[in-house]
Write a protein that holds these residues in place. Sequence first.
Motif, PDB file in Angstrom:
ATOM      1  N   ASP B 172      13.792  14.089  79.223  1.00 11.79           N
ATOM      2  CA  ASP B 172      14.779  14.352  80.260  1.00 11.79           C
ATOM      3  C   ASP B 172      15.839  15.319  79.749  1.00 11.79           C
ATOM      4  O   ASP B 172      16.368  15.150  78.647  1.00 11.79           O
ATOM      5  CB  ASP B 172      15.424  13.012  80.638  1.00 11.79           C
ATOM      6  CG  ASP B 172      16.483  13.174  81.701  1.00 11.79           C
ATOM      7  OD1 ASP B 172      16.100  13.236  82.875  1.00 11.79           O
ATOM      8  OD2 ASP B 172      17.667  13.240  81.351  1.00 11.79           O
ATOM      9  N   ASN B 174      18.905  15.899  80.682  1.00  8.44           N
ATOM     10  CA  ASN B 174      20.247  15.321  80.478  1.00  8.44           C
ATOM     11  C   ASN B 174      20.314  14.515  79.181  1.00  8.44           C
ATOM     12  O   ASN B 174      21.326  14.552  78.481  1.00  8.44           O
ATOM     13  CB  ASN B 174      20.631  14.426  81.655  1.00  8.44           C
ATOM     14  CG  ASN B 174      21.090  15.237  82.855  1.00  8.44           C
ATOM     15  OD1 ASN B 174      21.550  16.370  82.705  1.00  8.44           O
ATOM     16  ND2 ASN B 174      20.951  14.676  84.036  1.00  8.44           N
ATOM     17  N   LEU B 175      19.218  13.806  78.893  1.00  2.00           N
ATOM     18  CA  LEU B 175      19.193  13.062  77.625  1.00  2.00           C
ATOM     19  C   LEU B 175      19.226  14.031  76.445  1.00  2.00           C
ATOM     20  O   LEU B 175      19.873  13.775  75.430  1.00  2.00           O
ATOM     21  CB  LEU B 175      17.945  12.180  77.553  1.00  2.00           C
ATOM     22  CG  LEU B 175      18.059  10.812  78.225  1.00  2.00           C
ATOM     23  CD1 LEU B 175      16.725  10.086  78.214  1.00  2.00           C
ATOM     24  CD2 LEU B 175      19.109   9.954  77.539  1.00  2.00           C
ATOM     25  N   ASP B 177      20.742  16.862  76.469  1.00  4.82           N
ATOM     26  CA  ASP B 177      22.156  17.254  76.391  1.00  4.82           C
ATOM     27  C   ASP B 177      22.971  16.192  75.670  1.00  4.82           C
ATOM     28  O   ASP B 177      23.828  16.506  74.853  1.00  4.82           O
ATOM     29  CB  ASP B 177      22.728  17.462  77.806  1.00  4.82           C
ATOM     30  CG  ASP B 177      22.411  18.854  78.334  1.00  4.82           C
ATOM     31  OD1 ASP B 177      21.853  19.655  77.559  1.00  4.82           O
ATOM     32  OD2 ASP B 177      22.709  19.124  79.505  1.00  4.82           O
ATOM     33  N   LEU B 178      22.688  14.943  76.005  1.00  2.37           N
ATOM     34  CA  LEU B 178      23.421  13.843  75.393  1.00  2.37           C
ATOM     35  C   LEU B 178      23.244  13.863  73.875  1.00  2.37           C
ATOM     36  O   LEU B 178      24.196  13.686  73.115  1.00  2.37           O
ATOM     37  CB  LEU B 178      22.925  12.516  75.966  1.00  2.37           C
ATOM     38  CG  LEU B 178      23.797  11.314  75.650  1.00  2.37           C
ATOM     39  CD1 LEU B 178      24.993  11.297  76.577  1.00  2.37           C
ATOM     40  CD2 LEU B 178      23.005  10.036  75.784  1.00  2.37           C
ATOM     41  N   PHE B 179      22.007  14.083  73.446  1.00  2.00           N
ATOM     42  CA  PHE B 179      21.745  14.141  72.005  1.00  2.00           C
ATOM     43  C   PHE B 179      22.464  15.331  71.369  1.00  2.00           C
ATOM     44  O   PHE B 179      22.937  15.233  70.238  1.00  2.00           O
ATOM     45  CB  PHE B 179      20.230  14.189  71.732  1.00  2.00           C
ATOM     46  CG  PHE B 179      19.586  12.832  71.670  1.00  2.00           C
ATOM     47  CD1 PHE B 179      19.453  12.044  72.806  1.00  2.00           C
ATOM     48  CD2 PHE B 179      19.128  12.316  70.463  1.00  2.00           C
ATOM     49  CE1 PHE B 179      18.888  10.789  72.757  1.00  2.00           C
ATOM     50  CE2 PHE B 179      18.545  11.056  70.397  1.00  2.00           C
ATOM     51  CZ  PHE B 179      18.427  10.297  71.552  1.00  2.00           C
ATOM     52  N   SER B 180      22.528  16.454  72.111  1.00  2.03           N
ATOM     53  CA  SER B 180      23.269  17.604  71.580  1.00  2.03           C
ATOM     54  C   SER B 180      24.744  17.260  71.446  1.00  2.03           C
ATOM     55  O   SER B 180      25.398  17.602  70.469  1.00  2.03           O
ATOM     56  CB  SER B 180      23.138  18.813  72.503  1.00  2.03           C
ATOM     57  OG  SER B 180      21.805  19.090  72.760  1.00  2.03           O
ATOM     58  N   LEU B 181      25.270  16.592  72.490  1.00  3.00           N
ATOM     59  CA  LEU B 181      26.685  16.250  72.518  1.00  3.00           C
ATOM     60  C   LEU B 181      27.064  15.398  71.317  1.00  3.00           C
ATOM     61  O   LEU B 181      28.121  15.584  70.712  1.00  3.00           O
ATOM     62  CB  LEU B 181      26.955  15.471  73.805  1.00  3.00           C
ATOM     63  CG  LEU B 181      28.371  15.459  74.319  1.00  3.00           C
ATOM     64  CD1 LEU B 181      28.741  16.839  74.820  1.00  3.00           C
ATOM     65  CD2 LEU B 181      28.503  14.447  75.434  1.00  3.00           C
ATOM     66  N   TYR B 182      26.190  14.472  70.951  1.00  3.46           N
ATOM     67  CA  TYR B 182      26.483  13.607  69.812  1.00  3.46           C
ATOM     68  C   TYR B 182      25.947  14.204  68.513  1.00  3.46           C
ATOM     69  O   TYR B 182      25.852  13.524  67.506  1.00  3.46           O
ATOM     70  CB  TYR B 182      25.913  12.203  70.055  1.00  3.46           C
ATOM     71  CG  TYR B 182      26.661  11.468  71.143  1.00  3.46           C
ATOM     72  CD1 TYR B 182      28.023  11.218  71.014  1.00  3.46           C
ATOM     73  CD2 TYR B 182      26.025  11.057  72.300  1.00  3.46           C
ATOM     74  CE1 TYR B 182      28.724  10.568  72.022  1.00  3.46           C
ATOM     75  CE2 TYR B 182      26.725  10.402  73.310  1.00  3.46           C
ATOM     76  CZ  TYR B 182      28.072  10.167  73.161  1.00  3.46           C
ATOM     77  OH  TYR B 182      28.761   9.528  74.155  1.00  3.46           O
ATOM     78  N   GLN B 183      25.578  15.473  68.592  1.00  3.24           N
ATOM     79  CA  GLN B 183      25.135  16.226  67.416  1.00  3.24           C
ATOM     80  C   GLN B 183      24.102  15.475  66.593  1.00  3.24           C
ATOM     81  O   GLN B 183      24.233  15.307  65.372  1.00  3.24           O
ATOM     82  CB  GLN B 183      26.348  16.630  66.580  1.00  3.24           C
ATOM     83  CG  GLN B 183      27.290  17.455  67.447  1.00  3.24           C
ATOM     84  CD  GLN B 183      28.468  18.050  66.709  1.00  3.24           C
ATOM     85  OE1 GLN B 183      28.756  17.676  65.581  1.00  3.24           O
ATOM     86  NE2 GLN B 183      29.143  18.971  67.348  1.00  3.24           N
ATOM     87  N   ALA B 184      23.043  15.066  67.295  1.00  3.92           N
ATOM     88  CA  ALA B 184      21.942  14.391  66.618  1.00  3.92           C
ATOM     89  C   ALA B 184      21.217  15.385  65.713  1.00  3.92           C
ATOM     90  O   ALA B 184      21.104  16.562  66.041  1.00  3.92           O
ATOM     91  CB  ALA B 184      20.971  13.828  67.657  1.00  3.92           C
ATOM     92  N   GLN B 188      16.584  12.787  64.118  1.00  2.00           N
ATOM     93  CA  GLN B 188      17.036  11.749  65.056  1.00  2.00           C
ATOM     94  C   GLN B 188      16.522  12.064  66.458  1.00  2.00           C
ATOM     95  O   GLN B 188      16.079  11.188  67.193  1.00  2.00           O
ATOM     96  CB  GLN B 188      18.557  11.690  65.088  1.00  2.00           C
ATOM     97  CG  GLN B 188      19.168  11.033  63.864  1.00  2.00           C
ATOM     98  CD  GLN B 188      20.683  11.053  63.912  1.00  2.00           C
ATOM     99  OE1 GLN B 188      21.278  12.006  64.426  1.00  2.00           O
ATOM    100  NE2 GLN B 188      21.315  10.034  63.376  1.00  2.00           N
ATOM    101  N   LEU B 193      14.296  10.328  70.736  1.00  2.00           N
ATOM    102  CA  LEU B 193      14.168  10.893  72.077  1.00  2.00           C
ATOM    103  C   LEU B 193      12.758  11.440  72.348  1.00  2.00           C
ATOM    104  O   LEU B 193      12.099  11.034  73.289  1.00  2.00           O
ATOM    105  CB  LEU B 193      15.206  12.008  72.277  1.00  2.00           C
ATOM    106  CG  LEU B 193      15.115  12.738  73.613  1.00  2.00           C
ATOM    107  CD1 LEU B 193      15.362  11.782  74.765  1.00  2.00           C
ATOM    108  CD2 LEU B 193      16.096  13.889  73.671  1.00  2.00           C
TER     109      LEU B 193
END
Lengths: 268, 287
Positions: B172, B174-175, B177-184, B188, B193
């Motif tokens: 997904d 958006n998911l 994006d979420l991982f990018s936001l938390y700098q995975a 990881q 994901l």
Amino acid sequence: MNDPSQNADQGELIAMRDVDKVFGNGTVAVRDMSLNINQGEFVSFLGPSGCGKSTALKMISGLLSVSRGSITVNGHPAGSGSDGNDIGYVFQEATLMPWANVYDNVYLPLKLHGVNKAEARTRVEEVLSMVGLANFARSYPRELSGGMRMRVSIARAMVTRPKLLLMDEPFAALDEMTRSKLNDEVLSLWESHGLTVIFVTHSVYESVYLSSRVVVMAARPGRVVHDIPLPDNYPRNVDYRMSSAFTETCKKVSSALEGTLHNVDLNH
Amino acid sequence: MSISIIESSPGADAITPANSPQIRRERREKQLRIILPITAILLAVGLWEFLVWYNEVPHYLIPAPSLIAKTLVTDWSSLMQSAAFTVKLTLMSLALAIVGGVALGMLFALSRPVEMSLFPFAVILQVTPVVAIAPLILIYVSNTFVALLICAWIVAFFPILSNTAIGLRSADHNLRDLFSLYQATPLQRLRYLLVPSALPYFMAALKIAGGLALIGAVVAEFVAGTAGQNTGLASRILESSFRNEIPRMFAALFLVSLLGIIIFLVTSWLSRAVLGHWHESEIKRER
């Protein structure tokens, strides 16, 4: 000029200077956007679809780069200077991992940052009870209603204890009752945690009910056309929703918004 | 539906989970799911036995099921040896297909240029019938078992590769994006994901590849002929056809089908075990 709320401490948190965003296909999503947001403000980006409000939010979060201009968050260029701990992001859909239960979904940001398990457990349980889902930790997203999924999404955004909460039309897909309930919950989160919130919406009522300031945007190209400070009369509740002051404010913001729609019609 | 409500209405206040119409219906359905197919198969076999007996069909044309069963018993040790060979060949080729397909699929998902350069080869391998390449492989590879393994692998490999590559890309946005936001970190991102997102695609591929590995193993052995001492079920079938031992042929055929059914059941069970709690394809919906 605007004294947004009692928990504002007036320090500047976000500064956007002459920001443009042009996509690869030539679409100008945002043009010449300049905006300062202070700590503790509750700002709504209000506008028709295609006005670049979500794009602006993504640029502030650092998920999208700017084509021109600059954005700083807390003094650092957007997308750098923090490891994502300072920003919580809530998407239009709940955006949960379907293979993980509620607990693991909320735990994710902490897991990615290597927070130790015991500490993480405390924090996850704390945010889950904050959004009223303490009893659903072991449920899977598919077993929850739309409103509950959105609560999980909010809990996940809050679990890192961010200073800034970005919300991209989070309640657009929910029914009216769930939506107004969640509106109240977001307000109380904001008030109790000293958050700064940027809330993207296309609903005039929602923006007026929630925010200390409404930034009205127009489409093609996306730009800011009005920046309307709202009266500082928190805490707001159902009574405010029924009051004539609320209706008056809605009328004012509506007419500002209608001006932008009129513009679009002329252009096409 | 309405009937069952009327039935239970005298004791309506006593509807417990154990005897509610819905639970009863579910239980009945569960029983039917087992009873019906078994009955149908038994009936078909019985009809077969009867027709062969009634029309006095000679056993070198169509053997009766009882004769096939008898052959299974008398030739048990040689048939089992062959079955073990085929199982080994199938499982090894499937294992190699999983390792190779997943590794290459990950490479494809990570790098577009790699995918664009290598994908044509994968497609060529896939579209060329294995029967047509098998003789060549048998010429070039001196060890027959390795040659057979390569043939079976070619058939089973492609679905795993293509589904893994698609699955890893299907996360997904958006998911992401979420991982990018938390700098995975990339690792990881892969672990938390991309791999879970790819799992349903991989499981679908596994079901297909399991069957294909068996087909590849059997077809390759047909091409290789009965040469060599240690041979599989396909060689038993060929051998029996040369000697006109039709019951033995059916017995070997029965074992091949049985093997295919077991592979199907195991992969289906695995898919349900892995995806059952979350993925649409395996969730049992309540009605």
